[in-house]
Design a protein around this motif. Structure first.
Motif, short mmCIF file in Angstrom:
data_model
loop_
_atom_site.label_atom_id
_atom_site.label_comp_id
_atom_site.label_asym_id
_atom_site.label_seq_id
_atom_site.Cartn_x
_atom_site.Cartn_y
_atom_site.Cartn_z
N ASP A 45 0.90 -1.14 -0.12
CA ASP A 45 -0.21 0.01 0.18
C ASP A 45 0.79 1.15 0.00
OD1 ASP A 45 -1.63 2.09 0.52
OD2 ASP A 45 -2.56 1.13 2.22
N ALA A 46 0.81 1.68 -0.97
CA ALA A 46 1.67 3.13 -1.04
C ALA A 46 1.50 4.43 0.01
CB ALA A 46 1.64 3.82 -2.82
N GLU A 47 0.22 4.18 0.46
CA GLU A 47 -0.19 5.21 1.52
C GLU A 47 -0.14 4.72 3.09
OE1 GLU A 47 -1.46 8.20 0.66
OE2 GLU A 47 -1.28 7.28 -1.43
N ALA A 48 0.55 3.34 3.02
CA ALA A 48 0.90 2.90 4.37
C ALA A 48 2.01 3.67 5.01
CB ALA A 48 1.20 1.32 4.21
N ALA A 49 2.20 3.88 6.36
CA ALA A 49 3.37 4.25 6.98
C ALA A 49 4.53 3.40 6.67
CB ALA A 49 3.22 4.48 8.56
N LEU A 50 5.50 3.87 6.56
CA LEU A 50 7.02 3.25 6.54
C LEU A 50 7.41 2.60 7.54
CD1 LEU A 50 9.00 5.60 4.17
CD2 LEU A 50 7.64 3.67 3.63
N GLU A 51 7.85 1.41 7.48
CA GLU A 51 8.60 0.67 8.80
C GLU A 51 9.85 0.85 8.53
OE1 GLU A 51 6.88 -3.80 9.41
OE2 GLU A 51 6.65 -3.29 7.26
N SER A 52 10.67 0.42 9.82
CA SER A 52 12.03 0.72 10.01
C SER A 52 12.48 -0.54 9.16
CB SER A 52 12.55 0.55 11.36
OG SER A 52 12.26 -0.74 11.94
N VAL A 53 13.79 -0.50 8.90
CA VAL A 53 14.46 -1.57 8.03
C VAL A 53 14.48 -2.71 8.95
CG1 VAL A 53 16.78 -2.34 6.79
CG2 VAL A 53 15.88 -0.15 6.53
N PRO A 54 14.83 -2.77 10.06
CA PRO A 54 14.98 -3.90 11.11
C PRO A 54 13.54 -4.53 10.98
CG PRO A 54 16.16 -2.41 12.23
CD PRO A 54 15.42 -1.77 10.77
N ASP A 55 12.64 -3.63 11.20
CA ASP A 55 11.00 -4.31 11.30
C ASP A 55 10.58 -4.88 10.10
OD1 ASP A 55 10.98 -3.76 14.06
OD2 ASP A 55 9.82 -1.62 13.70
N ALA A 56 10.71 -4.12 8.92
CA ALA A 56 10.39 -4.88 7.83
C ALA A 56 11.31 -5.85 7.19
CB ALA A 56 10.67 -3.77 6.59
N THR A 57 12.48 -6.04 7.97
CA THR A 57 13.09 -7.20 7.40
C THR A 57 12.44 -8.52 8.14
OG1 THR A 57 15.11 -6.12 6.91
CG2 THR A 57 15.31 -8.36 7.48
N ALA A 58 12.39 -8.30 9.55
CA ALA A 58 11.92 -9.35 10.31
C ALA A 58 10.51 -9.67 9.79
CB ALA A 58 11.62 -8.92 11.68
N ARG A 59 9.58 -8.91 9.40
CA ARG A 59 8.38 -9.14 8.79
C ARG A 59 8.45 -10.23 7.78
NH1 ARG A 59 4.95 -6.99 5.59
NH2 ARG A 59 6.00 -5.07 5.33
N VAL A 60 9.28 -9.83 6.61
CA VAL A 60 9.18 -10.84 5.42
C VAL A 60 10.49 -11.59 5.21
CG1 VAL A 60 8.11 -8.61 4.23
CG2 VAL A 60 10.81 -8.87 4.34
N LYS A 61 11.14 -11.87 6.26
CA LYS A 61 12.18 -12.70 5.96
C LYS A 61 11.84 -14.16 5.61
CE LYS A 61 13.03 -14.32 10.73
NZ LYS A 61 12.45 -15.63 10.58
N ASP A 62 10.94 -14.71 5.86
CA ASP A 62 10.31 -16.02 5.66
C ASP A 62 9.81 -16.05 4.38
OD1 ASP A 62 11.30 -16.91 8.03
OD2 ASP A 62 9.14 -16.74 8.99
N ALA A 63 9.49 -14.94 3.47
CA ALA A 63 9.11 -14.58 2.35
C ALA A 63 10.07 -14.33 1.15
CB ALA A 63 7.92 -13.79 2.12
N VAL A 64 11.45 -14.16 1.57
CA VAL A 64 12.46 -13.88 0.55
C VAL A 64 12.99 -14.95 -0.05
CG1 VAL A 64 14.51 -12.49 0.47
CG2 VAL A 64 12.51 -11.71 1.97
#
Length: 71
Positions: A45-64
């Motif tokens: 979602d282009a309107e969503a607030a940006l996450e920190s790099v560590p938070d975003a990485t932790a959230r998607v690590k199993d989908a990379v």
């Protein structure tokens, strides 16, 4: 990103430390690849607030997954 430039090897070879070297895959190329291979995906979602790099990485690590392209 799953690859990183070996700064020490480049410095050994050139005598200079590389800076601002980044690798990326264009979003349209990824989307075309996924469509061509019938892989379902959703865009952020282009309107969503940006996450920190560590938070975003932790959230998607199993989908990379690695992507290897060859001729």
């Amino acid at each position: 990103m799953t690859a990183k430039l070996d700064a020490v090897a480049v410095a050994d070879a050139t005598g200079d430390i590389p800076q601002s070297i980044n690798f990326a895959i264009r979003p349209d190329a990824v989307a075309a690849f996924l469509h061509k291979n019938d892989i379902k995906f959703r865009t952020a979602d282009a309107e969503a607030a940006l996450e920190s790099v560590p938070d975003a990485t932790a959230r998607v690590k199993d989908a990379v997954y690695p992507v290897v392209c060859s001729d």
